[in-house]
Design an enzyme around this catalytic site. Structure first.
Site, PDB file in Angstrom:
ATOM      1  CD  GLU A 283      -4.813   2.011   2.087  1.00 52.91           C
ATOM      2  OE1 GLU A 283      -3.695   1.495   2.003  1.00 52.91           O
ATOM      3  OE2 GLU A 283      -5.065   3.021   2.797  1.00 52.91           O
TER       4      GLU A 283
ATOM      5  CB  CYS B 159      -2.885   5.329   1.665  1.00 53.99           C
ATOM      6  SG  CYS B 159      -2.850   5.834   3.408  1.00 53.99           S
TER       7      CYS B 159
ATOM      8  CE  LYS C 111       0.669   2.978  -0.694  1.00 50.81           C
ATOM      9  NZ  LYS C 111       0.336   2.903   0.739  1.00 50.81           N
TER      10      LYS C 111
END
Length: 521
Positions: free
Chosen positions: A285, A396, A343
């Site tokens: 990430e 994540c 995301k």
């Protein structure tokens, strides 16, 4: 043996004369909650997950409902105070907040989360006080596990959700894990709590036939789970792939420093070029501390180099919309064509700052770099193409939400998670996060590859077993083979809805038919 069982039954059925009264009951609640996180990674003391809910049940039987609520809060304070202690590392070590304030904020976070067990205990006390003695006797087997899982589920979506320390994650190395491809982690949580309740009822009842029936139930739950581990829910899709996961180990203290940018680019670029014999290469990430348009020359070079060798590369980096000035925590796939995943599930105080106009600048922790991301389109499936396969992608914390991961299935042949657990340092956090990610592989019958900045970078097989990993805080590339899969587990199709319905039926059924007179209001 009979005398021992008699003494145990006396203690369990007469709480007013036991260790649960007064301040002792408060202490038991706090300690039981504090011990529960040890059932999870990195300690894996899974029997504690069977015992802790039972202890909570016992301590809320004595006194009025308000006492139950207070003890539930103490249980939660111990549970989240220990289990999410890594929040302190984020706030103090990397948020540059003084010790006293970091302790206070971490404590407030745990105290807030403790409201969930508090309301759970209060609801249990109120819903069982009108049960007949016979129904109350079996409540630990029905109402307790059902209510526990419903509260886990609510905690998983309210205020964007925090599905951490769910009981089911503790059982990934026990036969109960076999139920995950059918019922997901919440279903495993239900069976964990039901096991504890069944053991409590078995120990507290003097009736041999009841104990035998409960023994048969446990044999079905645990034996059935073991049998299910042999079921091939998905099938191989093509030939195995060689994957390389890059763990750059760039310190969070210097990651966003302009002076360190060239070193970071050279690090990831060099490690990538050294592994072009791999089918897929994955960066963690926000591996590059610059926007996509700023990294375009480097990405073009990588695209040309990987095209010549046939490698696919997935890169974590922020993407800025130059027209709206919004930016996204993203994964970019370079081949066979440029694709982006933005995301979708953002973390408060991590990806964005609630009430930013009020809080920004109040303390150092609220000024973290890249803490103002925009949310990706929730209607776009979390899937990109990498080489010859479609891949399910999470960034994540998104891998903590099974219902969001399955949105990319069954088209995805394997799962990729990119993370930066450097914020948590050497704490419980990275270990717990890897355990959560492994459950997604088990639920979906897919390999999961996980690239992180400082660890724990790992590969998980469809049975939820970690087959390869890199230690934390080393610069290294994990190279291994994975097998793309096709097909889907039952959980991919039913999600969490089935378990929620089962829990409502279990709780509501006993609460209604177990009343002294169910037809009288």
């Amino acid at each position: 043996m009979n005398s021992v069982l008699h003494n145990i039954r006396a203690a369990l059925t007469a709480p007013q004369h036991s260790a649960w009264t007064g301040w002792r009951g408060h202490l038991v609640a706090l300690v039981a909650g504090g011990l529960l996180p040890l059932a999870f990674a990195p300690y894996h003391l899974f029997p504690l997950a069977l015992v802790a809910p039972v202890l909570l049940w016992l301590v809320i039987q004595e006194g009025p409902p308000r006492t139950a609520g207070w003890r539930g809060w103490l249980f939660g304070l111990g549970m989240f105070g220990v289990g999410t202690s890594w929040i302190y590392v984020s706030i103090h070590d990397f948020g540059y907040t003084e010790v006293s304030l970091a302790v206070l904020l971490t404590g407030l976070f745990a105290a807030f989360l403790a409201l969930f067990p508090a309301s759970l205990a209060l609801a249990l006390a109120k819903s069982t006080q009108y049960l007949s003695p016979a129904a109350r006797r079996y409540a630990p087997l029905s109402v307790l596990p059902a209510a526990w899982v419903l509260w886990e589920w609510v905690r998983g979506w309210i205020l964007t959700g925090f599905p951490w320390l769910n009981l089911g994650y503790s059982q990934q190395h026990t036969p109960l894990a076999g139920w995950a491809p059918l019922l997901g982690v919440y279903g495993v949580s239900l069976l964990v709590a039901a096991t504890g309740g069944a053991l409590l009822v078995a120990v507290s009842t003097p009736e041999r036939r009841v104990r035998m029936a409960l023994g048969g139930l446990l044999a079905v739950l645990w034996g059935g789970g073991y049998a299910l581990t042999w079921v091939p829910w998905t099938a191989a899709d093509g030939v195995p792939l060689k994957v390389s996961l890059i763990q750059g180990n760039v310190s969070q203290h210097v990651k966003w420093s302009p002076q360190n940018l060239s070193r970071t680019i050279d690090l990831y670029g060099g490690l990538t070029l050294a592994h072009l014999d791999s089918d897929v290469i994955v960066w963690p990430e926000t591996a590059l501390p610059l926007f996509y348009h700023e990294a375009a020359p480097l990405l073009q070079q990588l695209t040309e180099a990987t095209a010549a060798k046939g490698s696919a590369v997935l890169i974590g980096l922020p993407v800025q919309n130059l027209e709206t000035n919004e930016f996204y925590n993203s994964v970019v796939s370079l081949r066979p064509r440029m694709e982006f995943y933005y995301k979708r599930h953002l973390v408060p105080f991590g990806d964005y700052l609630p009430l930013a106009n009020l809080l920004r600048g109040a303390i150092n922790f609220f000024n973290l770099p890249m803490s103002n991301f925009s949310r990706g389109d929730a209607n776009v499936a979390p899937v990109v193409t990498a080489g010859a396969h479609r891949v399910g992608v999470t960034v994540c914390y998104e891998d903590a939400f099974g219902e969001e991961v399955i949105a990319g299935l069954p088209q995805a042949a394997y799962l990729v998670n990119v993370s930066n657990d450097a914020w948590w340092g050497d704490s419980f956090g990275p270990h717990q996060h890897l355990q959560i990610a492994a459950m997604r592989a088990l639920e979906t019958g897919r390999y999961l590859v996980r690239a992180t900045n400082t660890g724990i970078t790992a590969v998980v097989d469809p049975q939820g077993d970690i087959v390869a990993r890199i230690p934390q805080f080393v610069t290294e590339v994990l190279t291994t083979q994975i097998q793309p899969r096709r097909g889907a587990t039952p959980y991919v199709y039913v999600g969490n809805g089935l378990v929620v319905i089962i829990c409502i039926a279990m709780w509501g059924g006993l609460a209604w038919f177990g009343r002294s007179n169910p037809w009288k209001p």
